[in-house]
Scaffold this active site. Structure first.
Site, PDB file in Angstrom:
ATOM      1  N   ASP A 464       0.791  -1.214   0.034  1.00  0.00           N
ATOM      2  CA  ASP A 464       0.005  -0.136  -0.025  1.00  0.00           C
ATOM      3  C   ASP A 464       0.919   1.379   0.039  1.00  0.00           C
ATOM      4  O   ASP A 464       1.765   1.259   0.571  1.00  0.00           O
ATOM      5  CB  ASP A 464      -1.063  -0.002   1.345  1.00  0.00           C
ATOM      6  CG  ASP A 464      -1.785   1.266   1.417  1.00  0.00           C
ATOM      7  OD1 ASP A 464      -2.648   1.183   0.499  1.00  0.00           O
ATOM      8  OD2 ASP A 464      -1.754   1.906   2.336  1.00  0.00           O
ATOM      9  N   GLU A 501       1.899  -0.329  -4.975  1.00  0.00           N
ATOM     10  CA  GLU A 501       1.258   0.824  -5.323  1.00  0.00           C
ATOM     11  C   GLU A 501       1.994   2.199  -5.455  1.00  0.00           C
ATOM     12  O   GLU A 501       2.509   2.484  -4.360  1.00  0.00           O
ATOM     13  CB  GLU A 501       0.199   1.011  -4.165  1.00  0.00           C
ATOM     14  CG  GLU A 501      -0.922   1.861  -4.709  1.00  0.00           C
ATOM     15  CD  GLU A 501      -2.148   2.344  -3.649  1.00  0.00           C
ATOM     16  OE1 GLU A 501      -3.183   2.457  -3.866  1.00  0.00           O
ATOM     17  OE2 GLU A 501      -1.610   2.201  -2.434  1.00  0.00           O
TER      18      GLU A 501
END
Length: 799
Positions: A464, A501
């Site tokens: 993330d 990401e």
């Protein structure tokens, strides 16, 4: 909190910045909240009777992977206990709830008796966390700036955990005897090998401007705790202010993975990823599962047949590390009705989310059932990728901190700080940024990843806001971030898929430029945006669409990178679902309580002529075609496709593009809708997925050469053209022709000649009703032209 993740120009501040409001009741552990006991249930180590587990349990025992370490060194330290007995009498009764004065005095006497019976040794500095050694149980914790460390312990035989007395035994560590470098440690002889809760009180400098946030009134979770005990049931509001402590288990036998067990080891170019939430997958009553199993790891096991029917071969699980779903409810605020159901707010990086255990089973059961889930998925040929959050933690910002671990252990080490004033830097939009490239923090992250690979057998990780992991201690971007390189080069992690990401909420947008060492894949946000724009009918997108479906060579054809390093997606947990993408022009986030100020304002969506639900058959028909168009484009693109849970039946969140805080049907998989759409929408989705997996022309492990594709296009520069046709060539003559018409009118399309001794068969026409929209064996009779409907796509196969 997970609130944005759009491109750098997509209004990032309006999303992640709002999650600075992460909440905490001030002085949570003070006596003024004693009416909220830490664990207001029966003994947290109680287990179900043999055979009672709702999971397919192969072994009734658990293995949490704590290995026997080298013998602890040092002499008997009974003097330590005697010396600290007065401090032991401090107890933590006031931390987790005080009983009557008489009960406290009685508890103190019991604690004194207990501590006198323990023999302690200086212990050893490694491994960090809790380990079993020849002389007992060793505790070790890092804190560079601490001046005092106290180990707090609570045993099962003390009675119910979190009862009104709430007492804990405390052992103050002597810095002369119990400290090696910056590591504090102690070994306790003949100490229980399980059924122990533990934490630390840590004190140190109070220099706020220097970055210190020590508070010795709080009992902190060990960062290396392999299990975390808290409330037992997800969303149990009666215990929403309960705290968390570490625990361990050396009594259980190793988990039985089975004699015939093996890892799927699926090549990256063969992956079809399904992003999903463990709880939301089966939490709804429509799942048909027993209430004790809904929303659990076991519940996911029960639904593996659905995943197999759909045809995916990898699940990407939204965060499954221990998190606090009640973090928004610690004080009055616009979001105090919300429950964190996505899990982007990590408390501990080693412990599986305990409230995903069935029947309120707690951390040991959660560990066991997580392994059962992985084992079952692997047995079905499905890999397990974890969405991991190392860019920030649950501890929020300095305005409303929720101190549970790192902040109180050594804030100056674990978080990025402004060197000028000692304030937390915020590149995550959640109030803090984990200092991942500090050597100590980096090793913590690596050990966590290795733990999930060796102990739980997971196959990969999606990181993330991974750009935040590419920053130094002062927040400055690094060209060669040590952590990213270490993950790429680590021997244990070498078999894993690693996916970034590649952006953060500080504007560090690295799509196509993420430091990768030819190992890292990336969520391709440019693919998402270009596909959305072309298929909804934006002008000037034909060339970009062609670049994306052919593997994004402009981004990834460098060094030894491959097409599969592009994780292609149109929909993810953030933003609209696929159904909402074709049903709403605007976000509808009123349920979030922030007046519509949260969530992205730029969704590149089109409602097909009406905002929201409608009975207009024409609008509904266009929406159906558009969802099929998006799905077909995703599955025929070079690269690794990823879809979102629920899109296979057309899940709607009614226009909410930031649904992180709803433990309701907004996020829960609706099994009744799936059943009602099995023969049309779902059928098309599964057939297209399986078509991709059985046709190698879509999953190449090298970028397309001129001989691999023919573009049936002569006017690339026509800004108003919204039509594209092309053929992927197969070495054996099994060519596949595809055309996408994003115009609002019919087009008479010239069809090229098929390969020698072959004819074209129509497999897909998204304008046709099911079952004619996908015919696996193909429909012959395709001549020189094909009349394509508005907003439709076709696929022809040469046979």
């Amino acid at each position: 909190m997970k609130l944005c993740h759009y491109q750098h120009h997509h209004n990032q501040n309006s999303n992640r910045e709002r999650s600075k409001m992460l909440l905490r009741t001030p002085h949570l552990y003070d006596s003024n909240v004693s009416k909220f006991p830490l664990f207001a249930s029966s003994s947290p180590f109680s287990t179900t009777q043999a055979g009672a587990s709702p999971c397919m349990v192969a072994s009734p025992v658990l293995d949490v992977g704590l290995k026997l370490s080298k013998q602890a060194t040092g002499s008997n330290q009974q003097g330590l206990v005697r010396k600290t007995r007065d401090h032991v009498m401090h107890s933590t009764g006031n931390a987790y709830g005080q009983g009557a004065q008489g009960s406290v005095l009685e508890e103190e006497a019991q604690l004194a008796e207990t501590s006198q019976s323990w023999k302690t040794f200086p212990g050893q500095a490694f491994p960090l966390g809790v380990s079993e050694v020849d002389t007992g149980v060793n505790f070790a914790i890092f804190s560079q700036h601490a001046t005092a460390v106290t180990l707090c312990i609570k045993l099962e035989e003390r009675g119910q955990f979190g009862g009104p007395d709430g007492g804990m035994t405390e052992l103050a560590l002597d810095p002369k005897e119990n400290k090696t470098g910056d590591i504090w440690h102690i070994c306790i002889k003949d100490f229980p090998r399980s059924n122990v809760l533990y934490g630390y009180r840590i004190d140190g400098p109070q220099g706020w401007q220097q970055g210190h946030r020590f508070d010795s009134s709080i009992v902190l979770i060990d960062p290396y705790a392999k299990l975390v005990e808290g409330r037992r049931y997800f969303g149990d509001s009666r215990e929403k202010l309960s705290g968390f402590l570490g625990t361990y288990d050396f009594d259980s036998l190793p988990f039985d993975w089975g004699d015939n067990y093996k890892l799927p080891n699926i090549p990256e170019n063969d992956l079809v990823i399904y992003e999903m939430n463990v709880r939301a997958f089966t939490a709804d009553e429509s799942s048909g599962l027993d209430p004790d199993v809904r929303g659990s790891y076991c519940g996911l096991i029960d639904k593996i047949p659905h995943l197999l029917e759909l045809g995916i071969n990898a699940v990407e699980l939204l965060p499954v590390f221990e998190f606090d779903e009640f973090e928004f409810q610690r004080r009055s605020n616009p979001r105090d009705h919300m429950i964190n159901t996505w899990g982007y707010s990590t408390i501990n990086f080693f412990a599986p989310m305990s409230r995903y255990a069935s029947a309120g089973g707690g951390p040991l059961k959660a560990s066991h059932e997580f392994k059962e889930m992985v084992k079952a998925l692997h047995g079905a040929g499905i890999e397990v990728i974890l969405d991991v959050v190392y860019n920030h933690t649950n501890e929020a910002d300095d305005a409303y901190p929720y101190t549970t671990s790192f902040r109180g252990i050594d804030n100056k080490v674990y978080y990025m700080l402004d060197p000028n004033n000692g304030q937390l830097l915020n590149f995550s939009g959640c109030g803090n940024t984990f200092n991942c490239n500090h050597p100590v923090v980096m090793e913590l992250v690596l050990e966590s990843l290795r733990h999930w690979v060796t102990e739980y057998h997971v196959d990969g990780f999606r990181f993330d806001l991974a750009s935040a992991l590419c920053r130094g201690a002062d927040g400055a971007p690094l060209d060669a971030p040590p952590l990213i390189r270490a993950i790429a080069k680590d021997a244990i992690l070498s078999r894993c898929k690693v996916i970034s990401e590649p952006w953060d909420c500080g504007g560090l947008y690295l799509v196509g430029r993420f430091p990768n060492w030819d190992r890292w894949a990336e969520w391709n946000g440019i693919y998402r945006d270009d596909l959305r724009r072309f298929i909804k009918g934006d002008s000037g997108m034909k060339g970009s669409f062609a670049t994306r479906v052919s593997g994004s060579a402009d981004l990834y054809k460098t060094n030894k990178r491959k097409p599969y390093h592009s994780i292609n997606f149109i929909i993810a947990h953030d933003g609209f679902t696929l159904y909402d993408l074709v049903s709403y022009n605007f976000k509808h986030n009123d349920a979030n309580g922030e007046g519509g100020n949260d969530g992205s304002n730029d969704n590149l969506s089109w409602n097909c002529g009406y905002e929201g639900e409608t009975d207009d058959s024409t609008v509904k028909a266009i929406r159906s075609r558009q969802m099929k168009n998006f799905h077909l484009a995703l599955m025929i693109s070079q690269g690794t496709p990823m879809m979102l849970m629920g899109d296979e039946y057309g899940h709607t969140r009614y226009g909410n593009n930031n649904s992180y805080g709803h433990d309701t049907a907004i996020n829960h998989f609706q099994w009744g809708l799936l059943e009602s759409r099995k023969n049309n929408h779902f059928r098309f989705f599964k057939e297209v997925i399986n078509y991709r997996r059985t046709h190698r022309v879509f999953g190449r492990d090298s970028f397309l050469e001129k001989s691999d594709v023919t573009w049936h296009e002569g006017n690339w520069d026509n800004y108003e053209s919204k039509f594209l046709a092309f053929t992927f060539h197969d070495n054996n003559g099994g060519d596949i022709y595809m055309a996408f018409n994003a115009h609002d009118y019919f087009i008479e399309v010239p069809i090229p000649s098929p390969p020698e001794k072959r004819i074209w068969f129509r497999v897909v026409d998204t304008n046709l009703e099911s079952p004619n929209d996908f015919v696996l064996e193909g429909v012959p009779g395709i001549r020189g032209t094909y009349n394509m409907a508005p907003y439709s796509s076709i696929l022809l196969e040469a046979k």
